[in-house]
Design a protein around this motif. Sequence first.
Motif, PDB file in Angstrom:
ATOM      1  N   GLU A  21       0.845  -1.200   0.000  1.00  0.00           N
ATOM      2  CA  GLU A  21       0.000   0.000   0.000  1.00  0.00           C
ATOM      3  C   GLU A  21       0.881   1.251   0.000  1.00  0.00           C
ATOM      4  O   GLU A  21       1.985   1.248   0.547  1.00  0.00           O
ATOM      5  CB  GLU A  21      -0.903   0.010   1.240  1.00  0.00           C
ATOM      6  N   VAL A  22       0.379   2.312  -0.610  1.00  0.00           N
ATOM      7  CA  VAL A  22       1.153   3.550  -0.674  1.00  0.00           C
ATOM      8  C   VAL A  22       1.246   4.174   0.709  1.00  0.00           C
ATOM      9  O   VAL A  22       0.224   4.389   1.374  1.00  0.00           O
ATOM     10  CB  VAL A  22       0.524   4.547  -1.657  1.00  0.00           C
ATOM     11  N   ALA A  23       2.461   4.468   1.140  1.00  0.00           N
ATOM     12  CA  ALA A  23       2.674   5.118   2.435  1.00  0.00           C
ATOM     13  C   ALA A  23       2.748   6.626   2.288  1.00  0.00           C
ATOM     14  O   ALA A  23       2.166   7.367   3.074  1.00  0.00           O
ATOM     15  CB  ALA A  23       3.959   4.598   3.076  1.00  0.00           C
ATOM     16  N   ILE A  24       3.474   7.105   1.283  1.00  0.00           N
ATOM     17  CA  ILE A  24       3.736   8.534   1.128  1.00  0.00           C
ATOM     18  C   ILE A  24       3.815   8.860  -0.358  1.00  0.00           C
ATOM     19  O   ILE A  24       4.370   8.084  -1.137  1.00  0.00           O
ATOM     20  CB  ILE A  24       5.053   8.929   1.858  1.00  0.00           C
ATOM     21  N   ALA A  25       3.258   9.996  -0.741  1.00  0.00           N
ATOM     22  CA  ALA A  25       3.313  10.453  -2.131  1.00  0.00           C
ATOM     23  C   ALA A  25       3.621  11.943  -2.150  1.00  0.00           C
ATOM     24  O   ALA A  25       3.257  12.689  -1.229  1.00  0.00           O
ATOM     25  CB  ALA A  25       1.992  10.168  -2.852  1.00  0.00           C
ATOM     26  N   GLU A  26       4.277  12.388  -3.203  1.00  0.00           N
ATOM     27  CA  GLU A  26       4.594  13.806  -3.376  1.00  0.00           C
ATOM     28  C   GLU A  26       4.578  14.133  -4.863  1.00  0.00           C
ATOM     29  O   GLU A  26       4.694  13.235  -5.716  1.00  0.00           O
ATOM     30  CB  GLU A  26       5.969  14.138  -2.805  1.00  0.00           C
ATOM     31  N   GLN A  27       4.441  15.410  -5.165  1.00  0.00           N
ATOM     32  CA  GLN A  27       4.540  15.874  -6.544  1.00  0.00           C
ATOM     33  C   GLN A  27       5.981  16.301  -6.810  1.00  0.00           C
ATOM     34  O   GLN A  27       6.536  17.134  -6.098  1.00  0.00           O
ATOM     35  CB  GLN A  27       3.589  17.037  -6.795  1.00  0.00           C
ATOM     36  N   ARG A  28       6.573  15.694  -7.830  1.00  0.00           N
ATOM     37  CA  ARG A  28       7.977  15.967  -8.137  1.00  0.00           C
ATOM     38  C   ARG A  28       8.135  16.146  -9.641  1.00  0.00           C
ATOM     39  O   ARG A  28       7.871  15.228 -10.420  1.00  0.00           O
ATOM     40  CB  ARG A  28       8.860  14.824  -7.650  1.00  0.00           C
ATOM     41  N   ILE A  70       8.828  13.227   0.407  1.00  0.00           N
ATOM     42  CA  ILE A  70       9.295  11.870   0.684  1.00  0.00           C
ATOM     43  C   ILE A  70      10.657  11.867   1.369  1.00  0.00           C
ATOM     44  O   ILE A  70      10.861  11.187   2.378  1.00  0.00           O
ATOM     45  CB  ILE A  70       9.336  11.040  -0.617  1.00  0.00           C
ATOM     46  N   ARG A  71      11.617  12.626   0.841  1.00  0.00           N
ATOM     47  CA  ARG A  71      12.962  12.593   1.404  1.00  0.00           C
ATOM     48  C   ARG A  71      12.974  13.083   2.847  1.00  0.00           C
ATOM     49  O   ARG A  71      13.657  12.536   3.704  1.00  0.00           O
ATOM     50  CB  ARG A  71      13.918  13.414   0.538  1.00  0.00           C
ATOM     51  N   GLN A  72      12.226  14.126   3.128  1.00  0.00           N
ATOM     52  CA  GLN A  72      12.131  14.618   4.503  1.00  0.00           C
ATOM     53  C   GLN A  72      11.608  13.525   5.437  1.00  0.00           C
ATOM     54  O   GLN A  72      12.154  13.295   6.522  1.00  0.00           O
ATOM     55  CB  GLN A  72      11.208  15.839   4.560  1.00  0.00           C
ATOM     56  N   LEU A  73      10.550  12.825   5.008  1.00  0.00           N
ATOM     57  CA  LEU A  73       9.980  11.773   5.845  1.00  0.00           C
ATOM     58  C   LEU A  73      10.963  10.626   6.037  1.00  0.00           C
ATOM     59  O   LEU A  73      11.112  10.096   7.142  1.00  0.00           O
ATOM     60  CB  LEU A  73       8.675  11.270   5.222  1.00  0.00           C
ATOM     61  N   GLU A  74      11.648  10.231   4.963  1.00  0.00           N
ATOM     62  CA  GLU A  74      12.646   9.164   5.066  1.00  0.00           C
ATOM     63  C   GLU A  74      13.731   9.525   6.083  1.00  0.00           C
ATOM     64  O   GLU A  74      14.089   8.711   6.947  1.00  0.00           O
ATOM     65  CB  GLU A  74      13.311   8.934   3.708  1.00  0.00           C
TER      66      GLU A  74
END
Length: 391
Positions: A21-28, A70-74
């Motif tokens: 399942e998708v955990a995190i999504a962002e517009q890039r 995403i990178r911030q959350l990672e």
Amino acid sequence: MPVQQSPLARLERHARGRALEVAIAEQRDGTWARLTWNELYRRAIDGAAGMIEAGVAPGQVVVIRVPAGIRQLELELATRVAGAVPVLLPDHLHPSEVARLLDAIEVRLVIVDDESRLSLLREAGLMEAQLFECDDRSWERLRGMGLERRKRQPDLLTWVEAARAGAPSGAVLGLAREKASAWLFRPESSGTLSDLTCDDVALLTGEATDRFTTVVRDAHLTSGCTLVWVERAEQVEAALAHFSPTHLLLDGASARLFEDLVERGTVAGRPWHDAPRDVLDAVSARVAEARLGARARKLADEVSALEPWFGGRLRVLALDTRVNRTVSGLATALGHRLGRIAHHPAVRLDLAAEHAVVTVPSAPALASASSHLPRRGGSGRLDAAFSLSGA
């Protein structure tokens, strides 16, 4: 779910139960990037082990300055799983205030995506800190180091989890104060976020250093929902159309622009109404039980044309600001619940005294050198690909 459960335990739970399942999504760059829960878990644990391999010890501080997404959350999760404390500093703090805050704590690592983000730290000493310029290649190398460390020391992260048991792990923010010195504090809240479930899709706006987005990120880790995170209000319409969220969570800056977003909203490439302001005014009047003429009643009925703009699944609308009668009337007319998020008072944090720094047991030495193994530099140091240096 118990709030005392560690970040590692929560990540493991979602990686097992919601792996694909998708955990995190962002517009890039005009497209939508995603990570599944299994991908987020693997990247976070490898990143955590990589930080430890580079010399970050549980209890030390990692300053993170990268954009929302995403990178911030990672990076934030990797820091927490490593037992270190992520510190996020808003751009509106003065460099002298930042220096005072950071010089009082043990900062081991500063992570930036661009050299320009170091300007906020220019007055801080940071004599014992290392700098990690985190582009895609460097982040991949750090995770590779972490994977190798975990192979040699499989119980590394569970040992760290036990060593830091009971210690708060959430992100720490800098808080500017108008008539006094800035504080460090750990945001807490109550209300709507406790109702998030793993089946929800939450669309969040705002910067990583905002207290609202910070409490939402922790609720996301607890619930296992899908988080779509955009930084700016102008990205909301595209996210609504693409993900059809169940929750729309707007930080203060986006909340103040919300009425304008609704007025200018489009459905299938066309304005949702020829006179959107008149419709919103009529809806507000109807909900307030004002007497309406025939035209106003007709306009109020036409608010249904706005439903597709929200994606068709929205249940909860939460704004990190005072909700006015227009937004309240709109939510009532469309059947959306207005979520309430109560921020707890910011408590000044003495981070230096919160928890002692813990020394991690060394990993077993390799039995013999092999030319087939990747070379990662000396013990406790990152290789040149990381642009890591003393301050």
